[in-house]
Write a protein that holds these residues in place. Sequence first.
Motif, PDB file in Angstrom:
ATOM      1  N   PRO A 203       0.793  -1.237   0.000  1.00 47.60           N
ATOM      2  CA  PRO A 203       0.000   0.000   0.000  1.00 47.60           C
ATOM      3  C   PRO A 203       0.823   1.284   0.000  1.00 47.60           C
ATOM      4  O   PRO A 203       0.274   2.367  -0.156  1.00 47.60           O
ATOM      5  N   GLY A 204       2.128   1.179   0.188  1.00 47.21           N
ATOM      6  CA  GLY A 204       2.964   2.376   0.241  1.00 47.21           C
ATOM      7  C   GLY A 204       4.033   2.220   1.299  1.00 47.21           C
ATOM      8  O   GLY A 204       3.955   1.339   2.166  1.00 47.21           O
ATOM      9  N   ASN A 205       5.047   3.071   1.222  1.00 50.41           N
ATOM     10  CA  ASN A 205       6.202   2.966   2.096  1.00 50.41           C
ATOM     11  C   ASN A 205       6.165   4.072   3.150  1.00 50.41           C
ATOM     12  O   ASN A 205       6.408   5.239   2.835  1.00 50.41           O
ATOM     13  N   PRO A 206       5.885   3.728   4.421  1.00 48.47           N
ATOM     14  CA  PRO A 206       5.818   4.763   5.466  1.00 48.47           C
ATOM     15  C   PRO A 206       7.122   5.517   5.675  1.00 48.47           C
ATOM     16  O   PRO A 206       7.117   6.603   6.257  1.00 48.47           O
ATOM     17  N   MET A 207       8.245   4.949   5.202  1.00 55.15           N
ATOM     18  CA  MET A 207       9.528   5.637   5.378  1.00 55.15           C
ATOM     19  C   MET A 207       9.551   7.003   4.729  1.00 55.15           C
ATOM     20  O   MET A 207      10.316   7.885   5.131  1.00 55.15           O
ATOM     21  N   MET A 208       8.712   7.202   3.703  1.00 51.95           N
ATOM     22  CA  MET A 208       8.770   8.457   2.968  1.00 51.95           C
ATOM     23  C   MET A 208       7.795   9.497   3.479  1.00 51.95           C
ATOM     24  O   MET A 208       7.641  10.562   2.881  1.00 51.95           O
ATOM     25  N   ASP A 209       7.143   9.220   4.586  1.00 51.46           N
ATOM     26  CA  ASP A 209       6.256  10.203   5.210  1.00 51.46           C
ATOM     27  C   ASP A 209       7.022  11.038   6.232  1.00 51.46           C
ATOM     28  O   ASP A 209       8.049  10.614   6.763  1.00 51.46           O
ATOM     29  N   SER A 407       1.844   5.636   5.170  1.00 53.59           N
ATOM     30  CA  SER A 407       1.378   5.483   6.552  1.00 53.59           C
ATOM     31  C   SER A 407      -0.141   5.543   6.627  1.00 53.59           C
ATOM     32  O   SER A 407      -0.779   4.730   7.311  1.00 53.59           O
ATOM     33  N   ALA A 408      -0.743   6.495   5.928  1.00 54.77           N
ATOM     34  CA  ALA A 408      -2.194   6.643   5.970  1.00 54.77           C
ATOM     35  C   ALA A 408      -2.883   5.441   5.332  1.00 54.77           C
ATOM     36  O   ALA A 408      -3.929   4.977   5.815  1.00 54.77           O
TER      37      ALA A 408
END
Length: 420
Positions: A203-209, A407-408
């Motif tokens: 769903p996406g990489n929280p590292m980039m938030d 993250s979201a």
Amino acid sequence: MSSLPLNRLLVLSNGHGEDLIAQRILRALQTRQPQLVIRVLPLVGLGEAFANDEAEGHLKRLGPQLQLPSGGFSNQSLRGLTRDLAAGLPLLSWRQMRLVRHWAQQGAPVLAVGDLLPLLLAWGGGGRFGFIGTPKSDYTWASVAPTGWGPTPLADGYHRCKGSEWDPWEWAVMGSRRCRLVAVRDPLTARGLHRHGVAALAPGNPMMDGFPQAPLPAWLDSQRRLMLLAGSRLPEALGNARRLLSCLRWSQPPEATTVLIASGSAPSPDAWATLLGGAGFEAMAADPAATAIGASSRWRLGRWTVLLGSHTFSRWAGWAELGLATAGTATEQLAGLGVPCLSLPGPGPQFKAGFARRQSRLLGGAVLPCHQPDELARRLQQLLHDPSTCHQLGAIGRRRMGPAGGSAQIAALVEQRLLG
């Protein structure tokens, strides 16, 4: 033991990078469920990344906790494993398992963030759980090795036979009917797990938030800009910092160049001051412009100017043109922001040659490992005069890490599948 509140979540995290990822997901989750009671069990270290959220009452860290000698990298050396065992790792793991089982017996869900250890603990608790698999990516064996580092045919062949970097015992646990969510870092890795019956999502990489788009100050725009990342695991980070600073000492740039050092909890600002002084840098008088962007001190050696700031990484990272790195998560984040990096592996236990090779493959060559300090110094000068190559490497890093917003998206899945 007392009963637990109804709306609750236990989070297991397996290291500093995993703590940061979990923190971002939990902040997004709390915007969706403000009344959710969150407890965090750091499996490695003390979970310093959660300190501010705990102070603000958003969550609470649970014990037992222990600062392991290996820093959580006992799987990379027999010596590290031996030291961790002597420091009390078996007793620590047993006590952590008891806590997870108690939580699960009360009907509360568990979210594991990391690799095999949190996954096994979450499964062993006996209740429903979710898993955020952060460290493994199929890019680490599907991508070519960096130039001059040679192939790893046995490891690559092993992963190619499996079709995934995750191992059979790991995807067996992920396939448990009690596992309600498996999220991995990229679609390639998710497809590898699909072949083994695991309904993994990317769903996406929280590292980039968590990286604000802070405008570059005009006075920095006229200078070349580097970011130096030594890592945060002591004492390894101190030795790596000395080696990176020595590269600067013996490689003067042709024009004024600012080196941004964003210190975290470790090494401390005092430790950095000692390192800079030992490398020949001299402290400078305070400058209002530098202070305004969060710099606590300035140092100079020839044409190099170092700005040292405490907890300024998220603000400064996007300003760099190049990175000099011996870090894990922070290096990946810097590459994901479009900043190519040069790395310099050392004696470990974390940032050794194998780790540097794997990191470079993970990021498609956006991080270029160097064998020796003189090679790093030479490549640094080459890249500073080759903006086209820097742009190409930066674009690769952005693609491999993905955009912000993970993250979201993961928080929405946790709410739907684990808490619903």
